[in-house]
Scaffold this motif. Structure first.
Motif: not given
Length: 156
Positions: A41-45, A50-55, A154-156
């Motif tokens: 949130q602080l870094n506006h990522c 999106d990924m970590h809210l689901a996790i 897409r992720t690396p």
């Protein structure tokens, strides 16, 4: 679309291994997700949020905790003291503007009171893993924001 799809596999693997080791060492998957979400949130990522809210949902973090995370300090008893200590440390390590010893460039340090508060709730190994987790997610945030990878991209 991202600026570039290029992220060296070896770098991505090392960053993933650091993140996984820090989470394992912390030993609390729900708290780990609160920490990475707050830093994101602080870094506006948006990608990491999106990924970590689901996790976090998968790890049983309550909707109320997720909804109020950006205002955790004002959220009363929604977060326990251990979670509050971890979130305060997350903010201090992520932003690095606090502390009493400012550098010539205007930067700062993690305030002693914030670190000591966290040390009251985490033994030395878990505190080390918490700091590593905060450092890892900040690195991921910067990589994903710099590349402008969108949520679900897409992720690396």
């Amino acid at each position: 679309m991202s600026r570039t799809d290029l992220l060296d596999r070896e770098v991505a693997r090392a960053m993933s291994e650091l993140s996984a080791a820090a989470k394992r060492g912390l030993g609390d998957p729900a708290l780990a997700e609160l920490v990475v979400i707050r830093a994101s949130q602080l870094n506006h990522c948006a990608f990491c949020l999106d990924m970590h809210l689901a996790i976090a949902r998968d790890h049983g973090v309550s909707r109320r905790q997720l909804d109020l995370l950006s205002a955790w300090e004002e959220a009363g008893d929604v977060y326990d003291e251990r979670e509050r200590a971890a979130l305060a440390l997350t903010e201090a390590v992520t932003v690095l503007t606090g502390g009493t010893r400012a550098s010539a460039s205007g930067g700062g340090f993690v305030p002693d009171a914030v670190y000591e508060r966290a040390a009251e709730h985490f033994d030395a190994p878990r505190l080390a893993h918490l700091v590593a987790l905060i450092t890892a997610i900040n690195s991921w945030n910067r990589v994903m924001v710099a590349r402008r990878v969108p949520p679900g991209g897409r992720t690396p």
